[in-house]
Structure formats: C-alpha cells, structure tokens
Design a protein around this motif. Sequence first.
Motif, mmCIF file in Angstrom:
data_model
loop_
_atom_site.group_PDB
_atom_site.id
_atom_site.type_symbol
_atom_site.label_atom_id
_atom_site.label_comp_id
_atom_site.label_asym_id
_atom_site.label_seq_id
_atom_site.Cartn_x
_atom_site.Cartn_y
_atom_site.Cartn_z
ATOM 1 N N ALA A 1 68.749 35.374 34.549
ATOM 2 C CA ALA A 1 67.693 35.511 35.141
ATOM 3 C C ALA A 1 66.336 35.793 35.035
ATOM 4 O O ALA A 1 65.156 35.924 34.286
ATOM 5 C CB ALA A 1 67.631 34.525 36.618
ATOM 6 N N ALA A 2 66.361 38.028 35.013
ATOM 7 C CA ALA A 2 65.828 38.333 34.910
ATOM 8 C C ALA A 2 65.563 39.052 33.724
ATOM 9 O O ALA A 2 64.120 39.462 33.187
ATOM 10 C CB ALA A 2 66.246 39.902 35.763
ATOM 11 N N ARG A 3 66.310 38.780 32.817
ATOM 12 C CA ARG A 3 66.601 39.425 31.445
ATOM 13 C C ARG A 3 66.162 37.381 30.829
ATOM 14 O O ARG A 3 66.142 37.899 29.631
ATOM 15 C CB ARG A 3 67.383 39.518 31.616
ATOM 16 N N LEU A 4 65.646 36.617 31.530
ATOM 17 C CA LEU A 4 65.764 35.965 30.662
ATOM 18 C C LEU A 4 64.602 35.608 29.123
ATOM 19 O O LEU A 4 63.445 35.997 29.759
ATOM 20 C CB LEU A 4 65.302 34.565 31.371
ATOM 21 N N PRO A 5 64.965 35.878 28.158
ATOM 22 C CA PRO A 5 63.622 35.254 27.694
ATOM 23 C C PRO A 5 63.037 34.422 26.806
ATOM 24 O O PRO A 5 63.663 32.883 27.104
ATOM 25 C CB PRO A 5 64.736 35.557 25.943
ATOM 26 N N ILE A 6 61.784 34.295 26.981
ATOM 27 C CA ILE A 6 61.240 33.531 27.684
ATOM 28 C C ILE A 6 60.772 32.413 26.493
ATOM 29 O O ILE A 6 60.810 31.156 26.950
ATOM 30 C CB ILE A 6 59.911 33.534 27.897
ATOM 31 N N LEU A 7 61.240 32.945 25.037
ATOM 32 C CA LEU A 7 61.134 31.480 24.251
ATOM 33 C C LEU A 7 62.447 30.752 23.509
ATOM 34 O O LEU A 7 61.843 30.224 22.537
ATOM 35 C CB LEU A 7 60.351 32.520 23.049
ATOM 36 N N VAL A 8 63.320 32.226 24.200
ATOM 37 C CA VAL A 8 65.133 30.835 23.596
ATOM 38 C C VAL A 8 64.661 29.761 23.938
ATOM 39 O O VAL A 8 65.352 29.637 25.343
ATOM 40 C CB VAL A 8 66.011 32.204 23.670
#
Lengths: 362, 820
Positions: free
Chosen positions: B362-369
């Motif tokens: 969740a911390a590394r969640l890319p916002i646009l993917v």
Amino acid sequence: MNDRRLISRRVFTGGAALLGLRPRHSLAQGFAGLGEKADGFAAVVPGKIFSFPEDLGSHPDYRIEWWYITANLVDSSGAACGVQWTLFRQASKPGPEQQGWASQQIWMGHAAVTRMDLHRFSEKFARGGIGQAGVNAKPFEAWIDSWEMRGLNGLNDRTVAPLELTASGADFSYALRLGADRPLVLQGDGGYSKKSEREQASYYFSQPFFTATGRITIDGKPVEVSGQAWLDREWSSQPLASDQTGWDWFSLHLNTNEKLMLFRLRQNDGTDYASGNWISPAGTSEPIAPAQIKMTPTAFTATEARRLPTAWRIEIPTRGLAIETTALNARSWMGTSFPYWEGPIRFAGSHNGMGYLEMTGY
Amino acid sequence: MSRIIWILAVLLSHWRRHPMQLATLLIGLISATALWSGVQALNQQARSSYDRAAAAFGGARTPMLAGKDGAAFPQRLFTDLRRAGWPVSPVVEGRLQIGGRSFRLLGIEPVTLPAEIGNAPAIGKGNSQAFIAPPGQTLAAPETLSELHEPEGASLLASNGASLPPLHVQPQLAPGVLVVDIGVAQRLLNMPDRISRLLVGPAKEPRLPLETVAGDRLRLVAADAESDLERLTDSFHLNLTAFGLLSFFVGLFIVNSAIGLAFEQRLPMLRTLRACGVSACLLNAVLLLELVTLALAAGIIGLVCGYLIAGSLLPDVAASLRGLYGAEIPGQLTLKPQWWIAGLAISILGALAAAAASLTKAARLPILVAAQPQAWQQQQRRWLVIQCGVALVVLIAAGGCLWFGDSLLSGFAVLAALLLGAALALPALLELALSLGQRSARDALVAWCWADSRQQLSGLSLALMALLLALAVNVGVGTMVETFSRTFITWLDGRLAADVYINASDDARANEIRAWLGQRPEVQAILPGGRAETEINGAPVEILGLPDHATYRDHWPLLRSANNAWVRLRPGDTGFVSEQLARRLNLAIGDHIDMPAPGGNWTLEIVGIYADYGNPKGQVAVNFAALTRRFPNIPRTRLGLRVAPGEIPALMSALQGKFGLDGRNLIDQATLKADSTRIFNRTFAVTTALNSFTLGIAGVALLTSLLTLSNSRLPQLAPLWAIGITRRQLASIEVLKTMSVALITTLLALPLGLLVAWCLIAVVNVKAFGWRLPFDVFPLQLLELVGVAMLAALLAALIPALKLSRMQPANLVKVFANER
C-alpha cells in the motif's frame, strides 16, 4: 507498648530497631515510652555497693546495659582520630534468663572510626543464650561476633586494665591496647546517676584514665595510633522520664589531667536536666549540681535532614570552666538502625583538651 | 485531525461491508494472543512460585555452608564462625507432618539473617520481636492456611504431638512451607543444638579461613542464580512455550490471510483516496492506526481469553509440576502488569508482522495504475518456486540441527525447522498433486475442478499450512503420549514388584513390624529397602538399596545389562544406574563411577542401566546390604512385602490396627500404581489440551480462509452457472474440492507427524527428561485424526457452500453486468 520500654545511656535502640520500631518517626515516642516504671525488672536505687569484677559483667535483671569505650588518638603523622566501641544488652522481658534461643536478651554492637576527613561505622546484632555475644565478668570479656573487649593477663579488677579492644567493619578495623594506673570512678552520687528530678536513674561508673596504643586500618592501610580512652559502664531499668526526648553527652579529657563528664537531657517543654561529675587527676569524683552547668550550642551542622549542634559553649562557673568545643569531624553521623551523632571533639578556653560528644534524639 | 477521522471512516467502511473478514481478522488475533499469553501466564505463575520457594531463606540463591556429608552439624560451629568474622545465619530444615500432610519446616534466625535474602526484610525488620518471643509465630503462605483450613492466629498441632506457634500470613512464602524461629524448629524437629545449614551474608569483614574454624566439617556452597526447581522444570516450561509459540503462529496465519485479502480488496479504495488528494504518508499512517486499533481491541479480548485458558489449565500444570518435581504452585492465578502489557504488545507486533507485506504494498501504491484486486493470485507460480526453495533450505537446516545439535533447544529447533519447512513446501506439493489430477481428468467439468483448485491454492495455502502444522503436531504429540503411557505402565508393573509397601516412623518401629510380619503365614517375603543421598559432579543423586531377592531379579526392568548382572550386584562393588544418569554422565555398561560416601568414595562398576521415568534426580541402584555398610546411618524404615494373593486387604487392616499405620506409610501396589499413573496422565493433560486448541485454531483458519475466498470467487463460478450448472451442483463441487485438498494435506501431515513424534521421543524427551522411549505407531489414532481433520474441513467448507447454493441468481448475473 511495653516492648518499647528500652533505654540506654546513649543509643538504646538497637533493641528498639530490632523490635520493629522504625526509629525515625518513633524516636520521640520510643524515648517517651521508656522506663517510667521498672515493670518487673530490678530497680535502680541509691546506696548500691559496687563490687568488682562482678559489676564489670552483665546484669540481666536490669532492662538495659552497656559497655562503652571512646578513644581520642593521634596517628604517627600527628593527625587526630577517634575510635568508638559499644556493646549494648537489652532484655525484651523480665524474669529469670532463659537458656538457648529462648533467651530474652538481645545484644547490639556499634563500632566507629573518625578522622577529620572520614567517619566509618558498623553495627552488629545478636541474640543472647547461644554465645554469639555476651559479657563474662571473670575473666573479663565482652564480645559480639568478632568484636571483643578482652581483659589481658594480669587484669586488675580496680583499674580494668590492661584491655584489648578489637572491631572491624567492611572498610575499617582497629585493635587497641588499653592501660590504666588509676581505679574506676563512680559517676553521679557514688555510682547512682540521676536522669531527672524524679526517680529515673542508672548505675554508672567509668574508667576515664585509659591510655591507648594500637593500630587503625582504613581501606587496607594500617596506621599506628596512641592517645587516651574512656570506658563507661551503665545499667538501668528506667533511666529516662517520659517527657525527655534526647540528650547531649560529653566526656572530656582536660589538659590538667582532670576529667569531666557532662550530660544534658532535653525535655518536651524546652527545659533541660543537666548533670555531671568533676574528676580530679587522682580519681576523686565530685557531682556537679544541675544549676551550675550551662551548655549552649554555638554552631549547627545539617546532616541527613537533621540540624545538629556540633559546636558548644560550656560554662561551669563554680569550677571556673568556660570552654568552646568543636568537632573533629562535624559529620560523625552514626547511620545505624537507630541513628545518632557521636565523634571526637576538642575544646579551648579556660581549659584545653579533647573528648567525645554524643547527641541523640535530633 | 478531522481529515484523519474521515480517512479512517472510509477505510473502516470496508469492514462494515465485509463483517466476516473483520471477524476473521479478530479471531486470528484473539486466538494468537490468547494462547500465547495463556501459556506465558502459566509459565510466569510457576516461575514466580519457584522464586518464592527459592527465596525462602536460602534456597540456592544465597551462598551457604553445609555439612560435609549434607547432615546437620552442631550449633557451636555457628557461634565459632560468627566470632571468626563470618556473616553467617543459621537455618534448620526438616519435614513436619500436620493433619496428614507433610510440610517443609524452616527455622530461621531473624537477627542475623542477611537483609538481602529474599523475603527477609519482611521478617527480619518488620516484627521480629513477635516472631522470636513466646508464643512466636508460624509464618505461612495464604495458600497453606486455606489448605489447612485454619485461620490466622490458630496454633497447629504436628502429628508427633508438638504444638506450633500461632499462624501468621506471609504472602512472599511458597505454599507448603512453614517458617518458625530457629529455637522452635529445633524443638519441633527434635534437633537440639543442631543446624542444617548456614547462610552466608554479603558483609565484607576480615574473616578467618573456613578450615581454621570448622576444620573439614563444613563446605561452602556458592550461590546459584538459578534455583534447583527452575533448572529441573526448564524442560517442562520449554514444552509449554513451544506450544504457545506454535499456536501464536497459527493464529498469525489467519491474520495474515485476512489482512492480505482486505488490503487487496481495498486497493481501488486506496487509489481513489490518493486521487482525492490524500498523501501517501497520511494514508499509510491511517492504515497503521487502523491496524493498531484493531490489534489493541483484539489483544484485550485475547488477554481475557488467555487468562481463562491459563486459569483452566493451571490445576493440571500445578499437579504435574508437584508430581514430577515437587514444586508447589498456588492454584490461584496472580498476574503481573507486565503480563498484560506484553500480551498487548505481542498482539500489535503480531498484527504488524502479519500485515507487513500488505502495508508495504500500500505504501508503494502507484497512484495512476489501475487497481487489480485479484492480482495477488496471479503471481503464484513464481511464488511457489521461491517458497519451495526456502522450504528446502529450512529442511536442510533442520537436518543440520539434528546432526550437530546437542541440547533441548536444538531439539526444538529441529522440530520448528521441520514444521516450517514442511509448511512452506506444502503449496508446491499440493500443486504437484493437483496438476497430476488435472492431467488424468477426462471430463471437462472435472478438469475445471482440478484447475480451479490449483487456482484457489494461493488463497487457501496459508490455511492449509496451518492445518498441516496442527495435524502434524497432533500426530506427533498423540503418538508420544500414547507411547509414553504404554511404556510407563509396563515399566511400573515391573518396578512395583512388591504387593504392600510400608514406611515405618523409625528403625525401632520397623524392627517391631518386621518381627510381627515374620510370624504371619501369608507374608511370603519381607524386602527391606532404603535410600541414601549423595552428589555426583554437584548434582544430587539417589542411591537405592535393592535386596537380593527373586522378586527383584525377576521383575525389575533393566534396559541394558551385563551378563549375570544381579549376581554381580551382590558383593557391593557394582551398581545399576538410571537411564537419566547414564545419559547425563555418558556412562555405559562396564564404566566406573565414584560416589561420595561417609567413609570415602565408593567406586562402582556399572552392570546395568534401568529406566527411572519421572525422577528428575539421577539414581544408582546397589545391593541393599552393601548400601547399609557404606551408609550406616540411613533409615531402614522401608519394607516391601510379598503377600499371598487375596490376603492383602486383611493384612493391611491388621497392620493399620496393630501399628497405627495410615495411607501415608502403608500402601498396596494397586493404589501406588494408580497414583503414579494419575500423576503421569496429568503431566500430559496440559500438552493434550494445548494440542486440541491448536487443532481448533487450524480449523478456524481453514473456515475463515474459505469464507473470505467465497466472496471473491463469484467471477470464477458465475460463468459455470451461466453455462447451466446448478447452484447446488456448484456448491457440492466446492465442498468436494475443499475436502480433497484437505485430504491431501492431511495425508501429507501423517508422515510429517510421525517425524515430529520421532523428534519428540528421540531428541526432545531425551534432552528434557533424560529418557528415551521405544517408537511405536498407532494406526487407529492416526485414522481418528484423519477423520477429525476431514470433519473440520467439511464444516469449514459447508458454510460457504450453503451460502453459494442459496445465492440469488441476480448476484451471479451481476458478475457479468458489473465488469471490472
């Protein structure tokens, strides 16, 4: 509250602490509860004929008793120091002495070494009846654990000399040899020492003429010492009045070779009961009337949340004495189960000399 | 602040829509915390009572002076040592019979008692006058008072008629200990002017050497940081801890699967939140906050459950500790605040560990993917390979531990590595089994079943691992307990060869009884017995005297022996050693041992090794006559009788009537056997209980995994429904699939369980107790366990299947309408 009725000339208390009185708060009450009545113990009455060596030994019929030595010494470098050795006996209840562990006697020992820069002390407790502590009149021997005051060969009953005195703590030890050429001195009125205007009193004699030589070891470093010493022997069953809260006690070696014993019992109402004996170089002991004694604190030292008068002005006009005393070490605090101040002092004025001061109830 | 609350509210809304997931998460956390903290509570309770026992005036934690041969010595030595500068305090110790129970009586001397010793301050300074002066006090723990049914202030009467001082409660004391003044103890124990030992205080004064004062009569025993009881019971507590740890991990498996699923399902939500402007930092903080809150809530419930578990297990734990080691544990749980704090901490840490992977993701969640809720199941192939590799490494480590390890801890390490390795290898093995099945399938639906099972595997694997572990441990422990109880009963039959056992109050009485028995025709043999105590390498060792009689020669079980062992025992220069002692000292037949004896060392050649189950001390058995020659002072009060069958009750009641013997000093073989068996059964009662808890938790893990999966499986099931397979059929297929996967797991668990059992018997038991048992397999027991496992799987599969069979068709249709 009967158990609290314990007393000693100076520190009674070993017993008191042992019996579960936490001393600090109960000091005043501890004294206040002491000895209004003998309560089955033998009573101290005037006119006793002392006999030696028997009276060097213990008197289990009496509630409390002590063997007390203080010594004013100088070491080989000329530095002053002091030594204290005390053995207290106290009976928890009257009646014939029980054998073995059932014995009602409890013993307490205090030992201390004082120099200008340090004060070391140690404390011992023992139960009677089993030989861990005790006093024999003949051959004279007083002991608790490894501490001893022992008559050497050829002990003279009249002078209680020669004696050997040993004690040790975790960080000090000493061994002294005491000699004397003058007989014991009866204090008070022929050995009957009043402690108030009422009936409180004790039997009291001293040997103020001891010469001492020996060795003190502090932190493993021994030094040879010599000087003079003072033995007090006292026993009683009711020595303090209920309104007496503590005392200031002096044993003074005057340079004139005279000796002076003085005490002041402080009372609740702010007044004192003072008493003393003037001892001539020949050993003649004369009581000093309470009214003739003036003892005034002149300087105070704060120790462990207490304020102690460690310097005094003492005046006895009838003897032409007016001196100022100062402590060798103002922090000669005995932080034992029942704490008090005891240490060597010196004085100057009309007379010069040295001695010991004990102050309790502060 | 309000921002945090809003984000939290959005996150929490997920749980509102998936209450089952929330329940799963909480159940996992609660059960993990409960079992772990329950076991900790038991250990803590036991340890604190060892402390109390050890602190009872000079256990092993105080240096002491003891008599050369362990016997009491004259009191005079105490005063001599005090006068020589030794800061010693005398203690008298003995056993005192009161109202049919035996108490440990300690006589202490409060005036010299070093203040540093355990509970000394409470007595030494508190009110020593009341303790010393008549009538004095008998100090006892509150538990002892309630056991005696006596109020404080009551005066007890010992069986020998002596009266004790009034009772006084002293909570620091261990139960079963009575403390009196030394003088009183000497009177009660009839030890006038004698002392059992001297405690040495820390005072540092010049002192004379010990030899100068006491010659060779006393020896200095150095202080030991660990008490004897602690050392003895270590293995027992290690066992408990291992179980607690296992349950904890099984619980975390559940937590991990629940959290993993929840995070995957919430990925679109997280992405939306980020898109709305919530910073990654804040989002992660709130996620963490949510997790910690949940963990705290579950931790508190778990602690309460742990308390209840500990409370219900405590009687058994106490009984087995008393039976095995003579350690007294109070029956009332008292817990320190640290226990509560540690329990909450372990709950939070466990939740964080279980959620670590999800949180990092969740911390590394890319916002646009675009979010991929089921992405976690797609990488399973790669995972399987990695996991398999790790499993291999762990199993190799297990082998290494077994080969090189030589301690109890390494034994447990072998077990742990074995279980972990097997669990990690499980998905790969299942995958293998399922793909084999798929290959063999002809029918399309069957092929789909196999394929779907494989696809489901990654979602179920954690739960299946938990099941595997629980089953394997169950098989292992069950096999060990069963083996043990059989071996023990056979052993007991041989060991308790005499029909009636008598322990007379003293030698004179024993002689009277013997003379009387000699005239009874039904008494076939009188077998004298006796024991002495000595030390080898500082550890206590019992020496048992065996009379030269056919009863012993024929029945006494020997594990290994030299030729003519019993004949060679007669002269007194040979002995048998117990298995524990033989292992500890690495002794074999033909070796020699030196034992301290009153007249100098006694050298024995070992001609036999025998089992001595349940004895924490080492034991040496010698000829009875030889024992009495070397230890002339041992009491000869023990008698074993061979009696004609059927005459036993009459003889016993005659003995009772004639000599006033009662249940404590007169016992027949059957009663003694029953007592011993009872103690041994209780020893394993705790193990069995924890074992069932673990299996229960594994069942819950399976259930919760299936429940969480059932929701996400609609997209897979809907097309099948759409091509004409009824919901009922679908449901039964689901049940069958789950059952088959569970069956494969269970079948894999059996060999693993037997391996665990072998480890327990051949490694852990040997290290913990010093004895090795024969390894037996009990097929019926295994079958029973398979049944239980299948039942658990069925129950777990049934609820989601029922849900599916009753699902509204509209919901299935929605899958197509509600395309992602």
